[in-house]
Write a protein that holds these residues in place. Structure first.
Motif, short mmCIF file in Angstrom:
data_model
loop_
_atom_site.label_atom_id
_atom_site.label_comp_id
_atom_site.label_asym_id
_atom_site.label_seq_id
_atom_site.Cartn_x
_atom_site.Cartn_y
_atom_site.Cartn_z
N THR A 3 0.83 -1.21 0.00
CA THR A 3 0.00 0.00 0.00
C THR A 3 0.86 1.24 0.00
O THR A 3 0.58 2.22 -0.71
N ALA A 4 1.98 1.22 0.74
CA ALA A 4 2.87 2.39 0.82
C ALA A 4 3.51 2.65 -0.53
O ALA A 4 3.78 3.80 -0.89
N GLN A 5 3.76 1.54 -1.25
CA GLN A 5 4.40 1.71 -2.56
C GLN A 5 3.42 2.20 -3.61
O GLN A 5 3.82 2.64 -4.68
N PHE A 6 2.12 2.13 -3.30
CA PHE A 6 1.11 2.53 -4.28
C PHE A 6 0.63 3.94 -4.01
O PHE A 6 -0.56 4.25 -4.00
N ASP A 7 1.55 4.81 -3.72
CA ASP A 7 1.28 6.23 -3.54
C ASP A 7 1.87 6.98 -4.73
O ASP A 7 2.79 6.51 -5.41
N CYS A 8 1.37 8.17 -4.99
CA CYS A 8 1.90 9.01 -6.06
C CYS A 8 3.38 9.30 -5.80
O CYS A 8 3.75 9.71 -4.69
N GLN A 9 4.19 9.08 -6.77
CA GLN A 9 5.63 9.26 -6.62
C GLN A 9 5.99 10.72 -6.36
O GLN A 9 7.05 11.00 -5.81
N TYR A 10 5.08 11.64 -6.73
CA TYR A 10 5.40 13.07 -6.61
C TYR A 10 4.79 13.69 -5.36
O TYR A 10 5.50 14.29 -4.55
N CYS A 11 3.45 13.51 -5.18
CA CYS A 11 2.80 14.16 -4.03
C CYS A 11 2.56 13.19 -2.87
O CYS A 11 2.07 13.60 -1.81
N THR A 12 2.88 11.89 -3.06
CA THR A 12 2.75 10.81 -2.06
C THR A 12 1.30 10.50 -1.68
O THR A 12 1.05 9.74 -0.75
N ALA A 13 0.31 11.11 -2.38
CA ALA A 13 -1.10 10.80 -2.09
C ALA A 13 -1.37 9.37 -2.51
O ALA A 13 -0.82 8.86 -3.47
N SER A 14 -2.26 8.72 -1.76
CA SER A 14 -2.61 7.34 -2.07
C SER A 14 -3.34 7.28 -3.41
O SER A 14 -4.16 8.14 -3.74
N LEU A 15 -2.99 6.25 -4.16
CA LEU A 15 -3.61 6.07 -5.47
C LEU A 15 -4.66 4.97 -5.47
O LEU A 15 -5.21 4.63 -6.53
N LEU A 16 -4.95 4.43 -4.29
CA LEU A 16 -5.93 3.35 -4.21
C LEU A 16 -7.29 3.84 -4.69
O LEU A 16 -7.82 4.84 -4.20
N GLY A 17 -7.83 3.13 -5.65
CA GLY A 17 -9.15 3.46 -6.18
C GLY A 17 -9.16 4.67 -7.09
O GLY A 17 -10.23 5.16 -7.44
N LYS A 18 -7.97 5.19 -7.48
CA LYS A 18 -7.90 6.39 -8.31
C LYS A 18 -7.18 6.07 -9.64
O LYS A 18 -6.42 5.12 -9.73
N LYS A 19 -7.44 6.93 -10.61
CA LYS A 19 -6.71 6.79 -11.86
C LYS A 19 -5.27 7.25 -11.64
O LYS A 19 -5.01 8.19 -10.87
N TYR A 20 -4.36 6.58 -12.30
CA TYR A 20 -2.96 6.97 -12.17
C TYR A 20 -2.25 6.65 -13.49
O TYR A 20 -2.78 5.98 -14.38
N VAL A 21 -1.01 7.16 -13.58
CA VAL A 21 -0.20 6.96 -14.79
C VAL A 21 1.16 6.43 -14.36
O VAL A 21 1.76 6.95 -13.40
N LEU A 22 1.63 5.39 -15.05
CA LEU A 22 2.96 4.87 -14.78
C LEU A 22 3.98 5.58 -15.66
O LEU A 22 3.81 5.72 -16.86
N LYS A 23 5.04 6.02 -15.01
CA LYS A 23 6.15 6.66 -15.71
C LYS A 23 7.44 6.05 -15.18
O LYS A 23 7.77 6.20 -14.01
N ASP A 24 8.18 5.36 -16.07
CA ASP A 24 9.41 4.66 -15.66
C ASP A 24 9.12 3.73 -14.48
O ASP A 24 9.88 3.68 -13.49
N ASP A 25 7.99 2.99 -14.56
CA ASP A 25 7.55 2.04 -13.55
C ASP A 25 7.16 2.68 -12.23
O ASP A 25 6.95 1.99 -11.22
N ASN A 26 7.03 4.01 -12.21
CA ASN A 26 6.60 4.71 -11.01
C ASN A 26 5.22 5.29 -11.23
O ASN A 26 4.95 5.86 -12.29
N PRO A 27 4.31 5.12 -10.24
CA PRO A 27 2.95 5.63 -10.42
C PRO A 27 2.84 7.12 -10.05
O PRO A 27 3.53 7.61 -9.15
N TYR A 28 2.01 7.82 -10.80
CA TYR A 28 1.76 9.23 -10.51
C TYR A 28 0.26 9.46 -10.61
O TYR A 28 -0.42 8.88 -11.49
N CYS A 29 -0.25 10.31 -9.72
CA CYS A 29 -1.65 10.70 -9.89
C CYS A 29 -1.74 11.55 -11.16
O CYS A 29 -0.75 12.12 -11.62
N VAL A 30 -2.94 11.61 -11.70
CA VAL A 30 -3.10 12.28 -12.99
C VAL A 30 -2.68 13.74 -12.92
O VAL A 30 -1.99 14.26 -13.81
#
Length: 284
Positions: A3-30
């Motif tokens: 769960t900790a690893q599934f946070d936005c790489q930039y703002c650290t907000a949780s991405l659970l249940g949200k749309k996100y984008v993978l960039k260089d294998d790192n998730p980011y909120c939209v």
């Protein structure tokens, strides 16, 4: 992924249940992805967000709806286009604006079609015709006149003069002597055979001679200075009995006064003014 690893790489907000984008294998909120990674559209200068199609050409980016011809504004998506001075043009606008126009029909010579170039002008291959026989000239030899371009056979039949010396066709230039046409390279001194086309010359019995040959072979010699008398450019000379003088040489043998238009006296081969001649025995 925890769960900790599934946070936005930039703002650290949780991405659970949200749309996100993978960039260089790192998730980011939209919103973070769009703010950090989005390219900016060349046309509208707005970011091309993750939910929009990013069209790229030579490092430049456009929204799909902004990727249009700079002249007619029609979409270039999945259509051929040409870059001209940083602008993108559809094939039709590029042809109308940038392609050569046919000198004959004034229509555009489309890119990729064969064109003929002559004296800085362009023709469709099918428009580049002999003015007389109307057959395509292509890359064959041609001769140009004010009335148009001609293939060599048609020009020779319709216009050509034939050199008085070599009897071959004069296609350009040439000179006229005694109402007869000559190639420049055929118009030669009858004595030394050098070209006369840009030289002063004299003629004898309808034959041309350079000045050196004419003076050596035919010119009369001045009785005073012994130089040839040619009469070129309207030069005047004086004749008396079997002798000739340049007008500037026809002077009294004693006082050197000009005798042109004056009475004079002679003694042997000398000439005198009346004043100087009165003291000597003279012939006249």
């Amino acid at each position: 992924m925890t769960t900790a690893q599934f946070d936005c790489q930039y703002c650290t907000a949780s991405l659970l249940g949200k749309k996100y984008v993978l960039k260089d294998d790192n998730p980011y909120c939209v919103s973070c992805y769009d703010r950090v990674f989005s390219n900016y559209c060349e046309e509208c200068k707005e970011p091309i967000e993750s939910d929009s199609k990013d069209l790229c050409y030579k490092g430049r980016h456009w929204h799909e709806g902004c990727f249009n011809c700079a002249k007619c504004n029609h979409s270039l998506v999945e259509k051929p286009f040409v870059a001209k001075d940083e602008r993108l043009l559809c094939s039709e606008c590029y042809s109308n604006e940038c392609s050569s126009k046919c000198f004959h029909c004034k229509k555009t010579i489309m890119p990729g079609s064969r064109k003929m170039e002559f004296k800085g002008n362009y023709w469709h291959e099918t428009c580049f015709l002999c003015e007389h026989c109307r057959q395509p000239i292509g890359t064959k030899p041609l001769i140009s006149k004010e009335s148009g371009n001609y293939c060599v056979p048609c020009f020779e039949r319709k216009f050509a003069h034939y050199c008085s010396f070599c009897k071959k066709v004069i296609t350009s230039g040439g000179i006229t002597f005694r109402d007869q046409p000559w190639h420049k390279e055929c118009f030669l001194c009858s004595g030394c055979r050098k070209e006369l086309c840009e030289e002063e010359f004299m003629s004898k019995d309808d034959y041309p001679f350079c000045l050196d040959c004419y003076n050596h072979l035919y010119a009369k010699k001045c009785a005073a200075c012994t130089r040839p008398i040619t009469g070129l450019r309207g030069a005047k000379f004086i004749c008396f009995q079997d002798r000739q003088w340049h007008s500037e040489c026809f002077n009294c043998g004693k006082c050197s006064v000009s005798l042109v238009g004056e009475g004079f006296l002679t003694q042997n081969k000398e000439i005198f003014c009346r004043k100087c001649g009165s003291g000597v025995d003279t012939d006249i």
